[in-house]
Scaffold this motif. Structure first.
Motif, PDB file in Angstrom:
ATOM      1  N   THR A  36      36.969  46.833  35.606  1.00 34.00           N
ATOM      2  CA  THR A  36      38.316  46.722  35.024  1.00 34.00           C
ATOM      3  C   THR A  36      38.307  45.575  34.007  1.00 34.00           C
ATOM      4  N   GLY A  37      39.468  45.048  33.683  1.00 38.34           N
ATOM      5  CA  GLY A  37      39.566  44.031  32.646  1.00 38.34           C
ATOM      6  C   GLY A  37      39.665  44.733  31.298  1.00 38.34           C
ATOM      7  N   SER A  38      39.891  43.950  30.256  1.00 40.63           N
ATOM      8  CA  SER A  38      40.058  44.564  28.931  1.00 40.63           C
ATOM      9  C   SER A  38      38.725  44.892  28.264  1.00 40.63           C
ATOM     10  N   SER A  39      37.640  44.220  28.658  1.00 39.48           N
ATOM     11  CA  SER A  39      36.365  44.383  27.933  1.00 39.48           C
ATOM     12  C   SER A  39      35.846  45.822  27.861  1.00 39.48           C
ATOM     13  N   LEU A  66      34.221  48.367  41.107  1.00 42.33           N
ATOM     14  CA  LEU A  66      33.503  47.110  41.319  1.00 42.33           C
ATOM     15  C   LEU A  66      34.265  46.202  42.277  1.00 42.33           C
ATOM     16  N   ASP A  67      35.578  46.245  42.195  1.00 40.10           N
ATOM     17  CA  ASP A  67      36.377  45.312  42.983  1.00 40.10           C
ATOM     18  C   ASP A  67      37.812  45.822  43.080  1.00 40.10           C
ATOM     19  N   TYR A  80      43.429  47.976  40.949  1.00 38.13           N
ATOM     20  CA  TYR A  80      42.328  48.395  40.068  1.00 38.13           C
ATOM     21  C   TYR A  80      42.094  49.903  40.114  1.00 38.13           C
ATOM     22  N   GLY A 132      32.118  43.379  33.035  1.00 37.34           N
ATOM     23  CA  GLY A 132      32.651  42.402  32.092  1.00 37.34           C
ATOM     24  C   GLY A 132      32.196  41.038  32.580  1.00 37.34           C
ATOM     25  N   ILE A 133      32.713  39.997  31.995  1.00 37.20           N
ATOM     26  CA  ILE A 133      32.393  38.641  32.483  1.00 37.20           C
ATOM     27  C   ILE A 133      33.660  37.801  32.407  1.00 37.20           C
ATOM     28  N   GLY A 134      33.928  37.060  33.458  1.00 39.03           N
ATOM     29  CA  GLY A 134      35.094  36.185  33.466  1.00 39.03           C
ATOM     30  C   GLY A 134      34.784  34.895  32.702  1.00 39.03           C
ATOM     31  N   HIS A 138      32.221  34.764  36.202  1.00 37.56           N
ATOM     32  CA  HIS A 138      32.206  35.696  37.342  1.00 37.56           C
ATOM     33  C   HIS A 138      31.926  37.125  36.888  1.00 37.56           C
ATOM     34  N   GLY A 140      32.519  41.164  38.586  1.00 36.76           N
ATOM     35  CA  GLY A 140      33.366  41.686  39.656  1.00 36.76           C
ATOM     36  C   GLY A 140      34.374  40.581  39.920  1.00 36.76           C
ATOM     37  N   PHE A 141      34.510  40.217  41.190  1.00 33.84           N
ATOM     38  CA  PHE A 141      35.302  39.029  41.508  1.00 33.84           C
ATOM     39  C   PHE A 141      34.435  38.022  42.250  1.00 33.84           C
ATOM     40  N   THR A 161      40.885  32.095  37.433  1.00 29.53           N
ATOM     41  CA  THR A 161      40.905  33.563  37.332  1.00 29.53           C
ATOM     42  C   THR A 161      42.319  34.089  37.516  1.00 29.53           C
ATOM     43  N   ASN A 165      44.207  36.282  34.718  1.00 25.58           N
ATOM     44  CA  ASN A 165      44.676  37.644  34.984  1.00 25.58           C
ATOM     45  C   ASN A 165      46.203  37.764  35.036  1.00 25.58           C
TER      46      ASN A 165
HETATM   47  C1  GLP Z   1      38.537  40.475  36.142  1.00 28.09           C
HETATM   48  C2  GLP Z   1      37.637  41.574  36.682  1.00 28.09           C
HETATM   49  C3  GLP Z   1      36.233  41.476  36.105  1.00 28.09           C
HETATM   50  C4  GLP Z   1      36.306  41.327  34.598  1.00 28.09           C
HETATM   51  C5  GLP Z   1      37.072  40.088  34.241  1.00 28.09           C
HETATM   52  C6  GLP Z   1      37.127  39.838  32.745  1.00 28.09           C
HETATM   53  O1  GLP Z   1      38.362  39.287  36.798  1.00 28.09           O
HETATM   54  N1  GLP Z   1      37.549  41.534  38.113  1.00 28.09           N
HETATM   55  O2  GLP Z   1      35.494  42.632  36.467  1.00 28.09           O
HETATM   56  O3  GLP Z   1      35.005  41.276  34.072  1.00 28.09           O
HETATM   57  O4  GLP Z   1      38.387  40.243  34.746  1.00 28.09           O
HETATM   58  O5  GLP Z   1      38.212  40.519  32.178  1.00 28.09           O
HETATM   59  P1  GLP Z   1      38.413  40.772  30.640  1.00 28.09           P
HETATM   60  O6  GLP Z   1      37.412  41.833  30.286  1.00 28.09           O
HETATM   61  O7  GLP Z   1      39.807  41.251  30.518  1.00 28.09           O
HETATM   62  O8  GLP Z   1      38.152  39.498  29.944  1.00 28.09           O
END
Ligand code: GLP
Length: 261
Positions: A36-39, A66-67, A80, A132-134, A138, A140-141, A161, A165
């Protein structure tokens, strides 16, 4: 690890979509790990376009999350499972009953986590895991400090985080759940191909730590360094902190024809 640097986020999304489309096309029963996330949204949109154009079917595929947040009502739009259905799965022909996630409503969450790892193994493992990457590194979570060998389990989100979010919760970080279930880093490492996407200058620092920093629980994404087939797709902005950026560009430009991503 292979690092692919593209000129912008659209080009990064295209690279990622092509890898996922190939996995779906080439395998009789592909299992795709969805993030999930915007990436990953640009890549999902491109896959939807291929499906709408009749170039791709996912009718034979399965997908695993993933989470997931703990404590949100099942019909909450930011759960999610709901997010992935709305942004991707409901817009292609992947059967909804083959979208799997951890059972976060279980009275026995540790058991639900163990069952989720078993389910992924029973499906034959994940073929391609999108990531993606936080901002804190991070995946996932799996927050900083996560065991590099961890399995699916309950985690507590960091304040960083939850504040990152909050944009999905009308900017109110107090509405972001504190607890989540996430595939562990050891679980993620069992996928056959790890495919990370990161774009924008906000990701430059965590990408540099993940790709070129030390392997460390303080940067959970650095666990990709242990995987024999990990691809990191970044745009120029997210690549800004990479010491070997020129080398990655050159290697990709001269990639032998027989060697796909
Ligand atoms: C959340 C999700 C991650 C994701 C991260 C980054 O924490 N659990 O899987 O990589 O957000 O989100 P974004 O892609 O919006 O920056």
């Amino acid at each position: 690890m292979e690092v692919v640097i593209t000129r912008d986020a659209d080009a990064a999304a295209e690279v990622v979509a092509s890898v996922v489309a190939r996995a779906i096309r080439d395998r009789p029963a592909p299992v795709i790990g969805l993030a999930t996330g915007s990436s990953p949204l640009g890549a999902y949109r491109r896959l939807i376009e291929r499906y709408e154009a009749g170039e791709l079917t996912a009718a034979h595929a399965s997908a695993v999350l993933l989470d997931e947040y703990v404590g949100l009502p099942a019909d909450h739009p930011e759960a999610y499972r709901a997010f992935i259905r709305r942004e991707f799965v409901d817009l292609i022909d992947l059967p909804t009953e083959r979208l799997f996630g951890p059972d976060v409503t279980s009275d026995d969450l540790p058991d639900a986590c163990r069952r989720y790892d078993r389910l992924i193994a029973d499906l034959g493992g994940v073929d391609v895991q999108l990531l993606g990457i936080g901002g804190d590194g991070h995946i996932g979570f799996n927050e900083p400090g996560s065991s590099l060998a961890s399995r699916t389990r309950i985690k507590t989100l960091t304040d960083t985080t939850r504040s990152d979010n909050a944009r999905f919760f009308e900017d109110d970080e107090y509405d972001v759940p504190r607890h989540v279930v996430t595939q562990g880093l050891g679980t993620i490492l069992e996928a056959r191909h790890l495919l990370m996407i990161a774009t924008g200058d906000g990701k430059a620092e965590p990408i540099a730590r993940a790709v070129e920093g030390p392997l460390a629980a303080m940067c959970p994404a650095s666990v990709l360094q242990l995987h024999p087939h990990a691809t990191v797709v970044v745009d120029d902005a997210a690549a800004a902190g990479l010491q070997l950026a020129d080398y990655y560009r050159e290697a990709y430009a001269h990639k032998p024809d027989w060697q796909s991503l």
